[in-house]
Design a protein around this motif. Structure first.
Motif, short mmCIF file in Angstrom:
data_model
loop_
_atom_site.label_atom_id
_atom_site.label_comp_id
_atom_site.label_asym_id
_atom_site.label_seq_id
_atom_site.Cartn_x
_atom_site.Cartn_y
_atom_site.Cartn_z
N SER A 45 3.28 -31.46 15.21
CA SER A 45 4.23 -30.50 15.80
C SER A 45 3.96 -30.22 17.27
CB SER A 45 4.20 -29.18 15.01
OG SER A 45 2.91 -28.61 15.03
N GLY A 92 1.84 -24.83 12.43
CA GLY A 92 2.93 -25.79 12.33
C GLY A 92 2.47 -27.03 11.60
N PRO A 93 3.40 -27.88 11.19
CA PRO A 93 3.04 -29.10 10.48
C PRO A 93 2.31 -30.08 11.39
CG PRO A 93 5.36 -29.12 11.04
CD PRO A 93 4.86 -27.76 11.40
N SER A 94 1.70 -31.08 10.78
CA SER A 94 1.04 -32.14 11.54
C SER A 94 2.04 -32.82 12.47
CB SER A 94 0.45 -33.18 10.58
OG SER A 94 -0.14 -34.23 11.27
N LYS A 98 10.22 -22.53 5.27
CA LYS A 98 9.92 -23.74 4.50
C LYS A 98 8.45 -24.11 4.64
CE LYS A 98 11.28 -28.60 3.94
NZ LYS A 98 12.16 -29.69 4.46
N PHE A 99 7.93 -24.04 5.87
CA PHE A 99 6.52 -24.34 6.11
C PHE A 99 5.62 -23.38 5.33
CE2 PHE A 99 2.68 -23.29 8.60
CZ PHE A 99 2.08 -24.54 8.67
N ASP A 102 7.23 -26.88 15.80
CA ASP A 102 7.68 -28.06 15.06
C ASP A 102 8.37 -29.00 16.04
OD1 ASP A 102 8.09 -29.67 12.81
OD2 ASP A 102 10.11 -28.88 12.50
N HIS A 148 -4.65 -23.56 10.15
CA HIS A 148 -3.79 -23.35 8.99
C HIS A 148 -4.35 -22.25 8.10
CE1 HIS A 148 -2.30 -27.65 9.76
NE2 HIS A 148 -1.30 -26.83 9.97
N GLN A 174 5.50 -24.07 1.63
CA GLN A 174 4.64 -25.22 1.32
C GLN A 174 3.17 -24.84 1.41
OE1 GLN A 174 6.19 -27.96 4.25
NE2 GLN A 174 7.57 -28.94 2.79
N MET A 175 2.83 -24.00 2.39
CA MET A 175 1.44 -23.58 2.56
C MET A 175 0.95 -22.70 1.40
SD MET A 175 0.07 -24.78 5.35
CE MET A 175 -1.26 -23.64 5.69
N ARG A 193 13.06 -23.07 9.13
CA ARG A 193 11.96 -24.04 9.23
C ARG A 193 10.63 -23.34 9.03
NH1 ARG A 193 8.86 -26.88 8.11
NH2 ARG A 193 8.07 -28.82 9.02
N SER A 194 10.47 -22.15 9.56
CA SER A 194 9.24 -21.39 9.37
C SER A 194 9.04 -21.03 7.90
CB SER A 194 9.28 -20.10 10.20
OG SER A 194 9.56 -20.35 11.55
#
Length: 247
Positions: A42, A38-40, A240-241, A216, A200, A244-245, A237-238
């Motif tokens: 989360s 998850g993002p920072s 999108k993450f 998140d 990550h 980005q990764m 949301r998953s």
């Protein structure tokens, strides 16, 4: 399978009303490798730190290895859990004034009351398995970051834990040192160690995880096997993450 962790409706807030955990439900079973992603911010690190009493919760129910933790946890229960739960952090947290061998044997001798000779034999065996036995008499500042993190893993394993927690163990490492730590973790998984890992590292999660849990804003958004998560995540949301990764 034996249930190692049972978390129900875990919630925790910090100052200014920021919810680090928002009614989190999660179970972890014996021999399972669960990766938290998850993002920072989360809630991943907060969640994993509740599993050995480093973070308390405001509300909810939490049992680790059959011991009740959470908002009503006693110091006795926290100590019972910590004797069976090893944790590896982002920073290595080795004692700089002690040799590698002394770092590994200290808790065995002081906490478990193991005699020095037996503790050193166990430490040397584990250092050998981790490929760093030749570093035993050196000091932490004489080792690379990857070597120091492997020492941190050995130190945790020396206490014969039932559960291992990893909180972004490669985030402080140079890229060329990441592989050696992940390889050590892969070996632990093959040996059947129950592991919860905040990371990550997508390659590691694909290969080693039994489940990926995506978080998140303090909530679990999605939970599935790695193949499903990385190829066909259900939640926007998953996806999108992951996009980005992958960039």
């Amino acid at each position: 399978m034996e249930t190692i962790i049972t978390a129900s409706k875990l919630s925790k807030s910090y100052s200014l009303g920021v919810k680090a955990l928002n009614e989190v439900d999660l179970s972890v079973f014996s021999g399972e490798v669960v990766v938290l992603m998850g993002p920072s911010g989360s809630g991943k690190s907060t969640l994993i730190r509740t599993f050995n009493g480093l973070e308390n919760i405001d509300t909810g129910e939490l049992e680790v290895l059959g011991v009740r933790l959470g908002s009503f946890a006693t110091e006795k229960n926290i100590l019972r859990v910590r004797k069976k739960v090893g944790m590896v952090f982002q920073q290595f947290n080795l004692f700089p004034h002690l040799s590698i061998l002394e770092n590994v044997t200290l808790a065995q001798i002081k906490v478990q009351k193991v005699n020095k000779e037996k503790a050193e034999a166990k430490a040397m065996n584990l250092l050998k398995k981790m490929g760093i036995v030749e570093q035993a008499n050196k000091y932490p500042n004489q080792l690379s970051g990857g070597q120091q993190q492997r020492v941190a893993i050995v130190r945790a394993l020396a206490l014969e834990p039932t559960l291992m927690l990893f909180d972004e163990p490669t985030s402080a490492l140079d890229p060329e040192r990441i592989k050696e730590v992940l390889d050590a973790m892969r070996d632990l998984a093959k040996q059947g160690m129950t592991m919860v890992v905040v990371t990550h590292e997508i390659g590691f999660a694909r290969e080693v995880a039994d489940r990926v849990v995506f978080m998140d804003k303090g909530k679990i958004i999605e939970e599935s096997d790695p193949k499903s998560f990385f190829t066909a995540a259900k939640e926007e949301r998953s996806r999108k993450f992951l996009n980005q990764m992958m960039q």
